[in-house]
Each structure stands twice: as structure tokens, then as C-alpha cells.
Design an enzyme around this catalytic site. Structure first.
Site: not given
Ligand SMILES: Cc1ncc(COP(=O)(O)O)c(C=O)c1O
Length: 400
Positions: A133, A218, A247
């Protein structure tokens, strides 16, 4: 529970299911709903409020900054961004630079654009893993290795390829001359809390080096102490070219960041990338306070110790098949056949009993409590989950 009674129609788009609870305040590991009922928060807004709710140092920084200077354009320098960027660079081992964004998806967008510019024309493909994700913007959605989420939004931006998670052979076969970067989470969070291994990550690093491809990690969900290191990839002994985070950086204030080693960061020139709010005074004041508390409280060590205790105690419950994860990002795999309910139903029962978790898969609960959770709160969490599972187990046995 839907819109307030005085509204005759819901004014918010239905991108989330109707909420069952409305929280109005929080303190440390605790939340209160609008009826003043108290909940033990084991989810932290999905790994966001890592220092707990309303942390006084963050609140003070926000109050102070909101009275001094809320926002100026990135055309001008501001006070805190330098410090936050320098701290992140130090925690990542040094030698890099940071671009500030407002969310995880935007931090990843910056990484994708860096990869394209670094790779050059014809070398723009980003390879990511199934089950990953990376966000909901069109590009990060395509990087997200969940084809079912793509369907309604086709055609998505070109230049994304997916390979099986933790399969080095498949990754190697995918790395042709069109590939600019590999993008992976160290623990697939939304995909079910599936940690990578040192063997996989070091293999990816080796392949990327051999092919001249960037290794981008990520850490939006895993970063900043949550997994027992400042960044979860540090468990695996690799140094990535690009790391994204968001986050917990603002403990609830929207901020994201994309770090890249200097040679990669150098491809961005003035005008290549920008955002109105990224790195603005209020968000970076919060992040500066967050990082100071995180360092003073040694949150990675806490996540390691408390995560090990929580895992061991939950894994010992008869209705639990296994606990996986790293530090304080955990999935509790339930014996749903014996319980006769899904993980979602267990999460609902826990919410009814004043405990916040979420079902990360139909069979597993996700726990991402505050990294400052106290021993008493850990006891309460284990007792609440144990008694909910025992009651469900008894109910299941009586109906069979
Ligand atoms: C690993 C990862 N990357 C990217 C995101 C996307 O972040 P945002 O919701 O702040 O755009 C998330 C959100 O859960 C995530 O867990």
C-alpha cells in the site's frame, strides 16, 4: 451513527463506512466519545499518534507556533524545517536531503518523481510488491500492489509493475532497462502486517546495485520508532536510496517527508516539485517537538520491549494462532473458525467494550498502540482482548 440530527442529509462523501463512534477528545492512550465513554486506543489513528493523544510537548509547540507564525510560502525560509530535516537525516545515517509533503501519498509522489528524473527518459518504471500500500493518488494507487483497488480508476498513470512479495527471483526477472526504482515497505502494513526479512531486503539492495536501480523504502506506517528501530529497514542492515515517511512525524498534524541520499536528491532543481503547505511552520514545529520527545523517550527501545511483551502474552491466548509484526506494529492472527466470527466482528466487540483496534485482514487484528503505552495499559489491553476472545469462544461452543 451518521450526520448530526439537525442535518437532513450526510454532507460527507461516503468513502468510509458509517462511523459507529465519534471521538471528541484524547489523552495519552485514551479516547473519549461524545457520550464521555472512555476507550483504550490500541490503534493510534493507524500508527499516527505514536506519542499518544494530546502530548503536552506537541500541544505546547502548536499553541506557541500558531500565535507566532502559521504559514508562509516555501519561497521563504522558516524556522523549524531545517532542524526537522537535519534530525531525520541523522536518524537515517546522514548524507541525504529531505522534501516535506503533507501526507504519506504525497511523500511517495515525491519519491516517484525523483525516481523518474533520476532514471531519465525511457527509464521510469517503478516496481513494487503485490499486497503493498503506497497511497490513493493516481500514481501511488498504481504503485499499490492491490489490483482490485485499481479497477474503478483505470487508466492509471503508466510505469508501474508488481512482483510477488518477498520473491527475489521474480524481482530480478522484472528489472529490465526501463526500471528506475524498486519501492517496498519493510513491513506491509495495510497488506496484513507482513514483515520483510533481512535476506529479502539485502537481496533487493544487491539487485538494485547491480542494475543501477534505486531502492526506495516506504516507511509511512513503519517509520520513527514504531517497529523497534528509527526506521524498520534498519533491522535488515540495508541503506536505501530513498525513504518516505509521514504518519507519526506530526503525531496527528499532517506532515510527510521524502528523504533521499544527496546524489539522488540533487536531481530535483528549483521548479521540479513543490507543495503549498509542505514543511510549513505549524507542521514542522509539531514535527520538531515530536522528534525531540521521541529521542528523549528512546521510543525504538520502548517499541521493542513492549512489543515483545505484548506479542508473547497475546500469542499465549488459546484463541490466537500467531502474532506477527515488528516492535509495536502487530497483527494478531485469530482462530476464526473456532471463534465462529471474523476479525472485524472481534474489533466491533472490543470497541463496544471500550478498546480500539482494527481488523487488518478478515482473520487478524492490527495493534499499533502509543509507543509511550504504560505497563498498566498493556495489562488492560491484554485482559480486554483475552476476555473478549474467551467470551466469543464460549458463545461459539454453546451454538455448536
Ligand atoms: C505504507 C503506506 N504508504 C503510504 C500510505 C498513504 O499515506 P496517506 O494516507 O497519508 O496518504 C499509507 C497509509 O496507510 C501507508 O501505510
Amino acid at each position: 451513527m451518521g450526520a448530526p440530527a439537525e442535518m437532513d442529509r450526510c454532507p460527507i462523501m461516503a468513502t468510509y463506512g458509517a462511523p459507529t463512534v465519534q471521538f471528541v477528545r484524547g489523552q495519552g492512550s485514551w479516547l473519549w466519545d461524545r457520550d464521555d465513554r472512555r476507550y483504550l486506543d490500541l490503534l493510534s489513528g493507524l500508527a499516527v499518534t505514536s506519542l499518544g493523544h494530546s502530548h503536552p510537548a506537541v500541544a505546547d509547540a502548536l499553541c506557541e507556533q500558531s500565535r507566532r507564525l502559521l504559514h508562509v510560502s516555501n519561497l521563504f525560509g522558516t524556522e523549524h524545517g531545517w532542524h526537522v530535516a537535519a534530525t531525520l537525516d541523522r536518524l537515517l545515517g546522514g548524507g541525504g536531503q529531505v522534501f516535506f509533503a503533507n501526507s504519506g501519498a504525497e511523500a511517495n509522489e515525491a519519491a516517484l518523481k525523483l525516481a523518474r528524473k533520476f532514471g531519465g527518459r525511457g527509464r521510469h518504471v517503478v516496481v513494487s510488491a503485490y499486497g503493498s500500500f503506497h497511497g490513493r493518488t493516481l500514481a501511488t494507487l498504481h504503485a499499490t500492489g492491490q489490483p482490485a483497488k485499481h479497477e474503478a480508476f483505470q487508466p492509471l498513470p503508466e510505469g508501474f509493475r508488481h512482483v510477488a512479495w518477498s520473491d527475489l527471483d521474480e524481482l530480478e526477472a522484472s528489472l529490465d532497462d526501463s526500471v528506475a526504482a524498486v519501492l517496498l515497505e519493510p513491513v506491509q502494513g495495510e497488506g496484513g502486517v507482513n514483515p520483510a526479512t533481512a535476506e529479502y531486503f539485502s537481496g533487493v539492495r544487491r539487485l538494485c546495485d547491480e542494475r543501477g536501480v534505486l531502492f526506495m523504502v516506504d516507511e509511512v506506517q513503519t517509520g520513527l520508532g514504531r517497529c523497534g528501530r528509527w526506521f524498520a529497514h534498519q533491522h535488515f542492515g540495508v541503506v536505501p536510496d530513498v525513504v518516505t515517511m509521514a504518519k507519526s512525524l506530526g503525531n496527528g498534524v499532517p506532515i510527510g517527508a521524502c528523504w533521499a541520499r544527496a546524489e539522488v536528491a540533487a536531481v530535483f532543481e528549483p521548479g521540479d516539485h513543490a507543495t503549498t503547505y509542505g514543511g510549513q511552520p505549524l507542521a514542522t514545529a509539531a514535527a520538531r517537538a515530536v522528534l525531540a520527545v521521541m529521542e528523549a523517550e528512546r521510543v525504538p527501545e520502548r517499541a521493542t520491549t513492549v512489543g515483545a511483551e505484548l506479542s508473547a502474552r497475546l500469542a499465549a491466548l488459546p484463541e490466537v494462532r500467531a502474532v506477527r509484526g515488528l516492535g509495536l506494529l502487530l497483527a494478531v492472527e485469530l482462530d476464526v473458525e473456532a471463534l465462529g466470527v471474523t476479525a472485524g466482528q472481534v474489533a466491533t466487540l472490543l470497541s463496544d467494550r471500550g478498546v480500539v483496534v482494527n481488523a487488518v485482514t478478515p482473520t487478524a487484528l492490527r495493534l499499533a498502540p502509543s509507543l509511550l503505552i504504560t505497563p498498566d495499559e498493556v495489562d488492560l489491553a491484554v485482559d480486554a482482548i483475552a476476555s473478549a476472545l474467551a467470551d466469543l469462544g464460549t458463545a461459539g461452543a454453546e451454538t455448536t
